[in-house]
Design a protein around this motif. Sequence first.
Motif, PDB file in Angstrom:
ATOM      1  N   THR A 107       0.851  -1.178   0.000  1.00 19.98           N
ATOM      2  CA  THR A 107       0.000   0.000   0.000  1.00 19.98           C
ATOM      3  C   THR A 107       0.891   1.233   0.000  1.00 19.98           C
ATOM      4  O   THR A 107       2.103   1.157   0.119  1.00 19.98           O
ATOM      5  CB  THR A 107      -0.903   0.040   1.250  1.00 19.98           C
ATOM      6  OG1 THR A 107      -0.071   0.132   2.422  1.00 19.98           O
ATOM      7  CG2 THR A 107      -1.754  -1.195   1.349  1.00 19.98           C
ATOM      8  N   THR A 108       0.254   2.368  -0.157  1.00 21.50           N
ATOM      9  CA  THR A 108       0.989   3.621  -0.058  1.00 21.50           C
ATOM     10  C   THR A 108       1.685   3.688   1.293  1.00 21.50           C
ATOM     11  O   THR A 108       1.088   3.398   2.321  1.00 21.50           O
ATOM     12  CB  THR A 108       0.016   4.808  -0.194  1.00 21.50           C
ATOM     13  OG1 THR A 108      -0.632   4.727  -1.462  1.00 21.50           O
ATOM     14  CG2 THR A 108       0.756   6.123  -0.084  1.00 21.50           C
ATOM     15  N   ASN A 158      -7.672   1.992  -6.501  1.00 20.45           N
ATOM     16  CA  ASN A 158      -6.271   1.918  -6.911  1.00 20.45           C
ATOM     17  C   ASN A 158      -5.551   0.860  -6.090  1.00 20.45           C
ATOM     18  O   ASN A 158      -5.693   0.784  -4.869  1.00 20.45           O
ATOM     19  CB  ASN A 158      -5.609   3.291  -6.710  1.00 20.45           C
ATOM     20  CG  ASN A 158      -4.233   3.352  -7.338  1.00 20.45           C
ATOM     21  OD1 ASN A 158      -3.406   2.475  -7.127  1.00 20.45           O
ATOM     22  ND2 ASN A 158      -3.997   4.390  -8.123  1.00 20.45           N
ATOM     23  N   TYR A 180     -10.565   6.029  -7.637  1.00 21.43           N
ATOM     24  CA  TYR A 180      -9.315   6.304  -6.926  1.00 21.43           C
ATOM     25  C   TYR A 180      -9.162   5.379  -5.721  1.00 21.43           C
ATOM     26  O   TYR A 180      -8.059   4.933  -5.404  1.00 21.43           O
ATOM     27  CB  TYR A 180      -9.279   7.761  -6.463  1.00 21.43           C
ATOM     28  CG  TYR A 180      -8.956   8.751  -7.550  1.00 21.43           C
ATOM     29  CD1 TYR A 180      -8.959   8.385  -8.900  1.00 21.43           C
ATOM     30  CD2 TYR A 180      -8.662  10.078  -7.240  1.00 21.43           C
ATOM     31  CE1 TYR A 180      -8.676   9.295  -9.884  1.00 21.43           C
ATOM     32  CE2 TYR A 180      -8.369  11.002  -8.220  1.00 21.43           C
ATOM     33  CZ  TYR A 180      -8.387  10.613  -9.550  1.00 21.43           C
ATOM     34  OH  TYR A 180      -8.108  11.514 -10.545  1.00 21.43           O
ATOM     35  N   SER A 218      -3.589   2.030  -3.105  1.00 26.95           N
ATOM     36  CA  SER A 218      -4.297   2.793  -2.081  1.00 26.95           C
ATOM     37  C   SER A 218      -4.317   2.036  -0.765  1.00 26.95           C
ATOM     38  O   SER A 218      -4.446   0.816  -0.724  1.00 26.95           O
ATOM     39  CB  SER A 218      -5.734   3.073  -2.538  1.00 26.95           C
ATOM     40  OG  SER A 218      -6.481   3.665  -1.494  1.00 26.95           O
ATOM     41  N   HIS A 224      -4.289  11.884   3.943  1.00 27.93           N
ATOM     42  CA  HIS A 224      -4.263  11.004   2.770  1.00 27.93           C
ATOM     43  C   HIS A 224      -5.639  10.897   2.123  1.00 27.93           C
ATOM     44  O   HIS A 224      -5.754  10.962   0.893  1.00 27.93           O
ATOM     45  CB  HIS A 224      -3.764   9.614   3.173  1.00 27.93           C
ATOM     46  CG  HIS A 224      -2.272   9.497   3.193  1.00 27.93           C
ATOM     47  ND1 HIS A 224      -1.537   9.020   2.134  1.00 27.93           N
ATOM     48  CD2 HIS A 224      -1.372   9.822   4.134  1.00 27.93           C
ATOM     49  CE1 HIS A 224      -0.249   9.049   2.421  1.00 27.93           C
ATOM     50  NE2 HIS A 224      -0.124   9.527   3.643  1.00 27.93           N
ATOM     51  N   LEU A 258      -6.888  12.485  -1.562  1.00 27.04           N
ATOM     52  CA  LEU A 258      -7.567  11.668  -2.572  1.00 27.04           C
ATOM     53  C   LEU A 258      -8.895  12.308  -2.982  1.00 27.04           C
ATOM     54  O   LEU A 258      -9.239  12.355  -4.173  1.00 27.04           O
ATOM     55  CB  LEU A 258      -7.778  10.265  -2.021  1.00 27.04           C
ATOM     56  CG  LEU A 258      -8.220   9.165  -2.986  1.00 27.04           C
ATOM     57  CD1 LEU A 258      -7.673   7.821  -2.526  1.00 27.04           C
ATOM     58  CD2 LEU A 258      -9.735   9.095  -3.052  1.00 27.04           C
TER      59      LEU A 258
END
Length: 278
Positions: free
Chosen positions: A91-92, A210, A207, A213, A158, A162
Amino acid sequence: MKKILGFFKKNLIFVFLFAVIGILGYGFSLINKTQKQLKKTEEEIKAKYEEIRKYETQKELAPSPELINKLQKEQESVQNQFVSMLNRFTTTSLTVPEFKVFPNVEFKEFLFETNDILKKKAQKKNVIIPSSFGFQETGFPSPDQIPLFSLQITVLKHILDLLIDSGVSVVNTVVPGLPSSVSFYKILPLDVSITGTSIEIMRFLRYLNNASSLFTLESFAITRKGSGMFQGNFKINAVMIDKNVALPTPATVAKGPGVSTGTPAQAQPAGASSVSKQ
């Protein structure tokens, strides 16, 4: 000095007597400690022996070489699957700041700086966000609250990044809950309410989908607000690898995942205040 030597010469017998008593006392304590250790060892041996004796009458319960080999193969298979899933769990990267010198002051600077960055970004993208995210802006929080608030603010930034990037018209509220631990990762629930066109809401959902994400969508409800606008209410989880958990390697023994789940609860309302144009 002569007086001291003379005293020892006169009482030499008593000096030796006290020395012998001290040695005997130490010896008795050592023997007592050794006996306790021996007794404990004997009890452990007895328990193991009784367990082995049971296998004489209940042979079907005895661990045969075939059973041990089978369980070892199953263990290796499960362990390899776990490591494979862990490697794909990307993940991010989420970096939560730690404040060590002046925690209260540093936390307040982090809060104000994050608010300022989000407001400027929202204004540039023509997105309306809440004027406040519910965190105390006057006074200082207690030291034990700072790690939780820092995590919530980091996750809020975060999700708002987004939302702003997806171009929704209005971010009504974003309310973080309390984090819970599940195996090797943490979950922080979020209640998000937005208003926008169908295209804006679909872009936000895309989004969220993703692969990199850190957010997962649990449930959502969309209602029509008129004039081509819709309100979307979402329950979202931020999923983060817990860096404090020692992750197993293929060489370690695989065990069943021990789940320790906290109770998700609402923290201070983030964005509970009225929405204002930035």
